[in-house]
Design a protein around this motif. Structure first.
Motif, PDB file in Angstrom:
ATOM      1  N   ARG A 274       0.835  -1.207   0.000  1.00 36.61           N
ATOM      2  CA  ARG A 274       0.000   0.000   0.000  1.00 36.61           C
ATOM      3  C   ARG A 274       0.869   1.255   0.000  1.00 36.61           C
ATOM      4  O   ARG A 274       0.620   2.194  -0.758  1.00 36.61           O
ATOM      5  CB  ARG A 274      -0.909  -0.030   1.240  1.00 36.61           C
ATOM      6  CG  ARG A 274      -2.074   0.922   1.120  1.00 36.61           C
ATOM      7  CD  ARG A 274      -2.973   0.870   2.330  1.00 36.61           C
ATOM      8  NE  ARG A 274      -3.848  -0.285   2.298  1.00 36.61           N
ATOM      9  CZ  ARG A 274      -3.991  -1.141   3.330  1.00 36.61           C
ATOM     10  NH1 ARG A 274      -3.322  -0.966   4.440  1.00 36.61           N
ATOM     11  NH2 ARG A 274      -4.813  -2.153   3.220  1.00 36.61           N
ATOM     12  N   LYS A 275       1.914   1.261   0.816  1.00 35.86           N
ATOM     13  CA  LYS A 275       2.821   2.436   0.868  1.00 35.86           C
ATOM     14  C   LYS A 275       3.470   2.681  -0.482  1.00 35.86           C
ATOM     15  O   LYS A 275       3.665   3.820  -0.905  1.00 35.86           O
ATOM     16  CB  LYS A 275       3.910   2.212   1.921  1.00 35.86           C
ATOM     17  CG  LYS A 275       3.477   2.538   3.339  1.00 35.86           C
ATOM     18  CD  LYS A 275       4.690   2.743   4.246  1.00 35.86           C
ATOM     19  CE  LYS A 275       4.299   2.930   5.698  1.00 35.86           C
ATOM     20  NZ  LYS A 275       3.875   1.681   6.359  1.00 35.86           N
ATOM     21  N   LYS A 276       3.819   1.593  -1.166  1.00 36.51           N
ATOM     22  CA  LYS A 276       4.519   1.723  -2.453  1.00 36.51           C
ATOM     23  C   LYS A 276       3.636   2.360  -3.524  1.00 36.51           C
ATOM     24  O   LYS A 276       4.136   2.887  -4.520  1.00 36.51           O
ATOM     25  CB  LYS A 276       4.983   0.354  -2.955  1.00 36.51           C
ATOM     26  CG  LYS A 276       6.176  -0.194  -2.207  1.00 36.51           C
ATOM     27  CD  LYS A 276       7.435   0.543  -2.591  1.00 36.51           C
ATOM     28  CE  LYS A 276       8.560   0.226  -1.647  1.00 36.51           C
ATOM     29  NZ  LYS A 276       9.655   1.174  -1.737  1.00 36.51           N
ATOM     30  N   PHE A 277       2.311   2.277  -3.373  1.00 35.31           N
ATOM     31  CA  PHE A 277       1.433   2.819  -4.402  1.00 35.31           C
ATOM     32  C   PHE A 277       0.659   4.046  -3.947  1.00 35.31           C
ATOM     33  O   PHE A 277       0.334   4.905  -4.753  1.00 35.31           O
ATOM     34  CB  PHE A 277       0.462   1.738  -4.893  1.00 35.31           C
ATOM     35  CG  PHE A 277       1.155   0.691  -5.726  1.00 35.31           C
ATOM     36  CD1 PHE A 277       1.381   0.896  -7.070  1.00 35.31           C
ATOM     37  CD2 PHE A 277       1.609  -0.484  -5.146  1.00 35.31           C
ATOM     38  CE1 PHE A 277       2.036  -0.053  -7.843  1.00 35.31           C
ATOM     39  CE2 PHE A 277       2.268  -1.437  -5.900  1.00 35.31           C
ATOM     40  CZ  PHE A 277       2.485  -1.224  -7.252  1.00 35.31           C
ATOM     41  N   GLU A 278       0.369   4.133  -2.649  1.00 37.81           N
ATOM     42  CA  GLU A 278      -0.494   5.227  -2.195  1.00 37.81           C
ATOM     43  C   GLU A 278       0.268   6.479  -1.782  1.00 37.81           C
ATOM     44  O   GLU A 278      -0.335   7.522  -1.585  1.00 37.81           O
ATOM     45  CB  GLU A 278      -1.382   4.734  -1.035  1.00 37.81           C
ATOM     46  CG  GLU A 278      -2.436   3.735  -1.500  1.00 37.81           C
ATOM     47  CD  GLU A 278      -3.394   3.311  -0.394  1.00 37.81           C
ATOM     48  OE1 GLU A 278      -3.412   3.971   0.669  1.00 37.81           O
ATOM     49  OE2 GLU A 278      -4.117   2.325  -0.589  1.00 37.81           O
ATOM     50  N   THR A 279       1.588   6.390  -1.636  1.00 36.73           N
ATOM     51  CA  THR A 279       2.357   7.592  -1.303  1.00 36.73           C
ATOM     52  C   THR A 279       2.292   8.572  -2.470  1.00 36.73           C
ATOM     53  O   THR A 279       2.631   8.198  -3.606  1.00 36.73           O
ATOM     54  CB  THR A 279       3.837   7.218  -1.030  1.00 36.73           C
ATOM     55  OG1 THR A 279       3.857   6.166  -0.069  1.00 36.73           O
ATOM     56  CG2 THR A 279       4.622   8.405  -0.515  1.00 36.73           C
ATOM     57  N   PRO A 280       1.845   9.821  -2.249  1.00 37.56           N
ATOM     58  CA  PRO A 280       1.688  10.769  -3.375  1.00 37.56           C
ATOM     59  C   PRO A 280       3.011  11.018  -4.098  1.00 37.56           C
ATOM     60  O   PRO A 280       4.057  11.173  -3.465  1.00 37.56           O
ATOM     61  CB  PRO A 280       1.193  12.053  -2.686  1.00 37.56           C
ATOM     62  CG  PRO A 280       0.603  11.608  -1.391  1.00 37.56           C
ATOM     63  CD  PRO A 280       1.393  10.403  -0.968  1.00 37.56           C
TER      64      PRO A 280
END
Length: 313
Positions: free
Chosen positions: A39-45
């Motif tokens: 999730r962090k790899k994709f949701e970080t702006p």
């Protein structure tokens, strides 16, 4: 880092991430660390931004891939060819996986693949000398020991070369494969396991396998499922393989609705809790980013990863 956001902004950000060129299948994984990591790899702006140099590298690799296919099509138009047309982005994606893994200290790659796109991979990823590939097309120049017909699409090779991006020496081995598409899957795993054993590479830090599949074969051949189930067994594990599915949405002549009961060709991978990244092969930057994430996931969690390149033929 924001503590609160308006609902409109939350929805906009999530749509930006999950409703465009990448579809991430990971919520079925029963490990919170892994799902949070993805999730962090994709949701970080702004995490998917590339600088100009990286974009040029992707373009150069795409041009090599496309031009190679065009040259073979023009020069040997009547030959039986298993070209990569429609999924030329496979070459940049494989090279990205190798570059990223090389950064993480992997120095030996064992690749298994079907015949579609094999010559392109040998020429542009492994750097097999072009004269050796091209002499197999010309009946007058046939090398004595290399057979004839479409056998050139079954041959493998092993080659050591310098990785220009990381400046490290790497070894690339493409295993030979018969017409039976997925027959090389357990061979690749066995080869990787043997090399890890003799190099005392107990955590898979130095040697890794990369398997390429076609969409119909990945869903349709039992050997895929059998090989998948070896992935986490203590005696058989190779500490994570990266699977790249060239999903041209047709199995030779079969419509997907007639060839499998599951919605996606990659659903067989769900049984081992492997994350699945579906990506539009017409967006080279999205493909490159997914390949980087896949290589990093494999290094972090030592598990199989699936990249589903949705393309055409």
């Amino acid at each position: 880092n924001e503590a609160a956001l308006p609902l409109r902004e939350i929805i906009r950000r999530l749509e930006e991430v999950y409703c465009r060129h990448i579809g991430v299948e990971f919520m079925f994984i029963n490990n919170l660390d892994q799902t949070d990591w993805i999730r962090k790899k994709f949701e970080t702006p702004g995490i998917m931004q590339f600088n100009n140099e990286e974009k040029r590298l992707i373009l150069a690799r795409l041009i090599r891939s496309t031009r190679f296919e065009e040259f073979l099509a023009r020069k040997w138009s009547s030959e039986k060819r298993f070209g990569l047309e429609g999924c030329e982005v496979l070459i940049p994606s494989l090279k990205t996986i190798i570059d990223s893994s090389s950064t993480f200290e992997v120095d030996s790659f064992v690749i298994g693949m079907p015949h579609r796109g094999r010559l392109n991979v040998l020429a542009n990823v492994c750097r097999k000398p072009l004269e050796k590939i091209i002499c197999q097309f010309d009946s007058k120049l046939e090398a004595a020991d290399e057979g004839s017909g479409d056998v050139k699409y079954h041959l493998g090779m092993s080659h050591e070369r310098l990785n220009r991006v990381t400046g490290k020496e790497i070894k690339l081995a493409v295993v030979a494969n018969p017409s039976h598409l997925e027959a090389c899957d357990p061979v690749v795993q066995g080869k990787v396991k043997a090399e890890q054993f003799y190099r005392k590479d107990e955590a898979g830090q130095k040697v890794m396998g990369i398997l390429l599949h076609g969409d119909a074969a990945f869903a349709g051949q039992g050997i895929v499922y059998e090989t998948m189930h070896l992935s986490d067994l203590p005696a058989f594990t190779t500490h994570g393989t990266i699977h790249v599915v060239v999903n041209n949405q047709i199995g030779f002549t079969t419509d997907p609705r007639m060839s499998r009961s599951s919605p996606y060709c990659t659903d067989v991978a769900r049984v081992v809790n492997a994350p699945i990244f579906h990506v539009n092969a017409d967006d080279p930057e999205a493909v490159t980013y997914v390949c980087k994430v896949a290589a990093e996931f494999r290094k972090t969690f030592k598990k199989d990863v699936i990249i589903d390149l949705v393309c055409y033929r």
